[in-house]
Scaffold this active site. Structure first.
Site, mmCIF file in Angstrom:
data_model
loop_
_atom_site.group_PDB
_atom_site.id
_atom_site.type_symbol
_atom_site.label_atom_id
_atom_site.label_comp_id
_atom_site.label_asym_id
_atom_site.label_seq_id
_atom_site.Cartn_x
_atom_site.Cartn_y
_atom_site.Cartn_z
ATOM 1 N N GLY A 114 0.832 -1.211 0.000
ATOM 2 C CA GLY A 114 0.000 0.000 0.000
ATOM 3 C C GLY A 114 0.857 1.247 0.000
ATOM 4 N N GLY A 116 2.723 3.374 1.508
ATOM 5 C CA GLY A 116 3.371 3.482 2.817
ATOM 6 C C GLY A 116 3.980 4.842 3.057
ATOM 7 N N ARG A 117 4.193 5.558 1.966
ATOM 8 C CA ARG A 117 4.753 6.907 2.114
ATOM 9 C C ARG A 117 4.198 7.844 1.056
ATOM 10 N NH1 ARG A 117 10.876 6.298 -0.177
ATOM 11 N NH2 ARG A 117 10.495 4.567 -1.586
ATOM 12 N N ASP A 148 9.479 4.674 7.797
ATOM 13 C CA ASP A 148 9.293 6.055 8.274
ATOM 14 C C ASP A 148 8.371 6.916 7.418
ATOM 15 O OD1 ASP A 148 10.864 6.479 6.075
ATOM 16 O OD2 ASP A 148 12.631 7.161 7.193
ATOM 17 N N GLY A 149 7.936 6.400 6.295
ATOM 18 C CA GLY A 149 7.008 7.177 5.470
ATOM 19 C C GLY A 149 7.667 8.304 4.687
ATOM 20 N N ASP A 275 3.598 -4.690 -7.632
ATOM 21 C CA ASP A 275 3.041 -3.460 -7.040
ATOM 22 C C ASP A 275 3.618 -2.219 -7.717
ATOM 23 O OD1 ASP A 275 5.274 -4.729 -5.537
ATOM 24 O OD2 ASP A 275 5.393 -2.782 -4.571
HETATM 25 P P1 AMP Z 1 8.881 0.388 -3.389
HETATM 26 O O1 AMP Z 1 9.919 -0.685 -3.400
HETATM 27 O O2 AMP Z 1 9.437 1.774 -3.213
HETATM 28 O O3 AMP Z 1 7.964 0.295 -4.547
HETATM 29 O O4 AMP Z 1 8.012 0.160 -2.059
HETATM 30 C C1 AMP Z 1 7.435 -1.061 -1.710
HETATM 31 C C2 AMP Z 1 6.488 -0.849 -0.565
HETATM 32 O O5 AMP Z 1 7.185 -0.348 0.566
HETATM 33 C C3 AMP Z 1 5.376 0.141 -0.838
HETATM 34 O O6 AMP Z 1 4.242 -0.289 -0.145
HETATM 35 C C4 AMP Z 1 5.909 1.423 -0.258
HETATM 36 O O7 AMP Z 1 4.887 2.325 0.108
HETATM 37 C C5 AMP Z 1 6.640 0.900 0.971
HETATM 38 N N1 AMP Z 1 7.738 1.790 1.373
HETATM 39 C C6 AMP Z 1 8.932 1.949 0.778
HETATM 40 N N2 AMP Z 1 9.678 2.825 1.464
HETATM 41 C C7 AMP Z 1 8.947 3.250 2.520
HETATM 42 C C8 AMP Z 1 9.166 4.152 3.603
HETATM 43 N N3 AMP Z 1 10.302 4.814 3.739
HETATM 44 N N4 AMP Z 1 8.155 4.314 4.478
HETATM 45 C C9 AMP Z 1 7.006 3.647 4.364
HETATM 46 N N5 AMP Z 1 6.742 2.787 3.386
HETATM 47 C C10 AMP Z 1 7.692 2.579 2.469
HETATM 48 MG MG MG Z 2 6.421 0.903 -5.250
#
Ligand code: AMP
Ligand code: MG
Length: 519
Positions: A114, A116-117, A148-149, A275
C-alpha cells in the site's frame, strides 16, 4: 485487515507554525477537484493528512507538468507552493488518502503493501485529461509497515528527473510536478535529507491493487476496482462480451508496448514487482533504475537484486510473468462472465507476439529502416551481439548511426563516430557493410532517414552520473544543476549548443555508482 496504528504518532518534531498552517486551506481555483478514486467505498484506502515537513524548500518544478495541470508558472514562485507540496497546507477540494495494494516482490507473494509513504491528494480536471496529484514521502500511513514514510532527496531527484525525461522521450510514465526538501534527517544506510515529490498520473492503480482483493477473496471489491478502471480509463471495453478479459488484454498489450520502449531506449526499471506495474501501462515507481551506458544485456541496475531477476534482458519475461499475476487476480471476474482459464491463457499468450512486434518495430526505426525485410531480424541480432561484446555505448551508437550513408563516403567519415565506439573494428565493418546493403533497399534519402532517426534515438538520457552530479550539488543546497539537467532532458532529441557534456560518455567514476532499493 488494516493496522490501526496512528500514522502521525511518530511525526518527527514538526514546528508549531507548520501545525498551524495545516488548518489554512490553499484555495487554488484553477485546480478543479473531482476525486473519483475517493468515491470508491471503504476498503480501498485510508483517509488521512500528510505529516508536516518543517521548513520546506522548493528544489525543483517541472514547467511542463505545471502546464499539464493548467497551473500558472507564477504559482511556483509563491511561498505557499512549497508548503502545499510538502503536505503542510491542504488544497481546497483535495481529499487525501493512502491506497491499499498488495503484490509480488522479487517473485514472492509479499501480502499487503500500500501507499506506505504516498498520499493521493485528489484528482483534478486538467486541460489534457484528469490527473491525480500524489505526494511521495509525506509521512507514515497505515501501510508503512514500520518504515518512516519518508523519501530522501537523492532518490526523489532521480524520480523527478526521470519521470520528466521519460515523458519527453515519449515513453508512457507518471509525471513529476515538484520537489521539496527539508533539513529533517532520514535514516537509510547513512543519514540523508527528507524530500517530498509530487507525482501526477491519470491513475496510480497497479497490478497489485487487483492482487490485493483477489488474495483477500474479496470479489466484490475486485469487481468494483475493475469496473472503476474500465469506466474511467478504458470505456470502450465495457461493451466487450467479457470486459474483464478485455481489461487483461489491454494491460497485456499496454505493458508489452511499454517494455518494448524501455528496451529500445536502454532503460532498466530495477524493481519490476507487481506493485510497481501500472495497469495503464505507465512507467511507475522509479527506484534504482538506470539507462544502459555500455550495452550489456545482463546489466542489473539494482544493487539489491542479487539474482539479476530484473536485469535488462529479463525485463520482458518478468513483465510477462507480472501479467500472469494480473490474469490470476482477474480470474474470479473472468469466470463469472462465463469465460475460463483457457480464455485468460489465450490472452496472456498474446504477450510474446505483442512485445516482439513492438520491439522489432522500435529497433527497426532506430536503425532507420522504414520497410520490413526478412533479413532484418538477423541484421538486428548481429548488431546487438556486437554491441554486447564490446559494451558499446548504447545511446551514442544509435545516435551516431544516423550519420552513416548507404554508400560509404570515400574517407569512411560517415561511419567514424560509430566506429570510434567499438573495440573490434573488423567485426563492426563487416556488420556495417551488411547494413549499407540493407539501406540500399530503402526509399528514403540519407538525409531523410537521418532526420527520422534523430527524432527517436535520443542524444541525452538520464545517465546515472548526470543525476549524481545534480544530487551532489543539491545536497550542498545548490539546486541549479537539477533545473539545468531537467531542461536538457526535456529536449532529448535536439542537439543543444553548450550542452555537449550531457551527451558524452560517462566518466570512469560512473562505474562505481551503486543504486539499491533504499530510497
Ligand atoms: P517500493 O519498493 O518503493 O515500490 O516500495 C514497496 C512498498 O514499501 C510500498 O508499499 C511502499 O509504500 C513501501 N515503502 C517503501 N519505502 C517506505 C518508507 N520509507 N516508508 C514507508 N513505506 C515505504
Ligand atoms: Mg512501489
Amino acid at each position: 485487515m488494516l493496522s490501526s496504528a496512528d500514522p502521525h504518532s511518530s511525526a518527527p518534531g514538526a514546528a508549531a507554525h507548520v501545525e498551524a498552517a495545516r488548518d489554512e486551506l490553499a484555495a487554488w481555483p484553477e485546480l478543479r477537484f473531482d476525486n473519483s478514486f475517493a468515491r470508491l467505498p471503504e476498503g480501498f484506502y485510508t483517509r488521512l493528512a500528510a505529516v508536516p515537513l518543517p521548513d520546506p524548500r522548493l528544489v525543483a518544478v517541472s514547467p511542463a507538468a505545471l502546464e499539464l495541470l493548467g497551473l500558472d508558472p507564477a504559482r511556483a514562485a509563491e511561498p505557499e507552493f512549497a508548503e502545499v507540496f510538502a503536505g503542510n497546507r491542504p488544497l481546497a477540494g483535495a481529499q487525501p488518502l493512502a491506497a491499499v495494494y498488495s503484490g509480488h516482490q522479487f517473485g514472492v507473494w509479499a501480502g499487503q503493501l500500500g501507499d506506505g509513504r504516498a498520499l493521493l491528494l485528489g484528482e483534478v480536471a486538467a486541460p489534457h485529461g484528469n490527473l491525480e496529484i500524489q505526494l511521495k514521502g509525506s509521512g507514515r500511513t497505515p501501510y508503512s509497515r514500520g518504515a518512516d514514510g519518508r523519501a530522501v532527496l537523492r532518490s526523489s531527484i532521480r524520480e523527478f528527473l526521470c519521470s520528466e525525461a521519460m515523458a519527453a522521450l515519449g515513453i508512457p510514465t507518471t509525471r513529476a510536478l515538484a520537489l521539496v526538501s527539508a533539513e529533517l534527517p532520514v535514516f537509510r544506510e547513512t543519514v540523508e535529507t527528507a524530500a517530498v515529490l509530487t507525482r501526477l498520473s491519470p491513475s496510480f492503480v497497479r497490478f497489485g491493487s487487483f492482487e490485493h482483493f483477489y488474495a483477500a477473496g474479496d470479489v466484490e471489491r475486485l469487481r468494483l476496482l475493475a469496473d472503476y478502471v474500465i469506466a474511467k480509463f478504458r470505456p470502450a471495453l465495457a461493451a466487450e462480451p467479457d470486459p474483464y478479459l478485455a481489461l487483461l488484454r489491454s494491460a497485456v498489450h499496454d505493458t508489452a508496448r511499454l517494455v518494448a520502449r524501455w528496451q529500445a531506449v536502454g532503460f532498466c526499471h530495477g524493481v519490476m514487482n507487481t506493485d510497481n506495474m501500472s495497469v495503464l501501462g505507465l512507467t511507475l515507481d522509479y527506484g534504482p533504475f538506470g539507462f544502459l551506458d555500455g550495452f550489456d544485456r545482463d546489466h542489473v541496475c539494482n544493487h539489491s537484486d542479487d539474482t539479476g531477476r530484473y536485469s535488462y534482458a529479463m525485463q520482458p519475461r518478468v513483465a510477462e510473468w507480472n501479467c500472469w499475476c494480473l490474469g490470476q487476480a482477474l480470474m474470479p471476474l473472468v469466470v463469472a462472465c462465463g469465460d475460463g482459464a483457457d480464455d485468460a491463457r489465450a490472452v496472456l499468450a498474446q504477450w510474446t507476439g505483442a512485445f516482439e512486434a513492438a520491439h522489432r518495430e522500435a529497433v527497426r526505426a532506430k536503425l532507420g529502416l522504414a520497410l520490413a525485410h526478412d533479413e532484418d531480424a538477423a541484421l538486428i541480432e548481429a548488431l546487438f551481439e556486437r554491441l554486447h561484446a564490446d559494451r558499446v555505448d548504447f545511446t551514442l551508437f544509435f545516435r551516431n548511426l544516423s550519420r552513416v550513408h548507404r554508400h560509404a563516403a570515400a574517407d569512411g567519415d560517415d561511419a567514424r563516430a560509430c566506429r570510434d565506439l567499438v573495440v573490434d573494428r573488423d567485426a563492426f565493418d563487416a556488420w556495417l557493410a551488411r547494413y549499407r546493403r540493407r539501406l540500399a533497399l530503402e526509399a528514403r534519402s540519407d538525409d531523410e532517414r537521418a532526420a527520422a532517426m534523430n527524432r527517436l534515438n535520443p542524444l541525452y538520457v538520464l545517465r546515472n552520473h548526470l543525476a549524481e552530479i545534480a544530487i551532489r550539488d543539491a545536497r550542498q543546497g545548490d539546486f541549479t544543476e537539477v533545473a539545468r539537467l531537467l531542461r536538457v532532458l526535456q529536449r532529448p532529441y535536439d542537439e543543444q549548443a553548450g550542452r555537449e557534456a550531457y551527451a558524452a560518455l560517462p566518466p570512469d567514476w560512473a562505474s562505481t555508482l551503486r543504486l539499491s532499493c533504499s530510497s
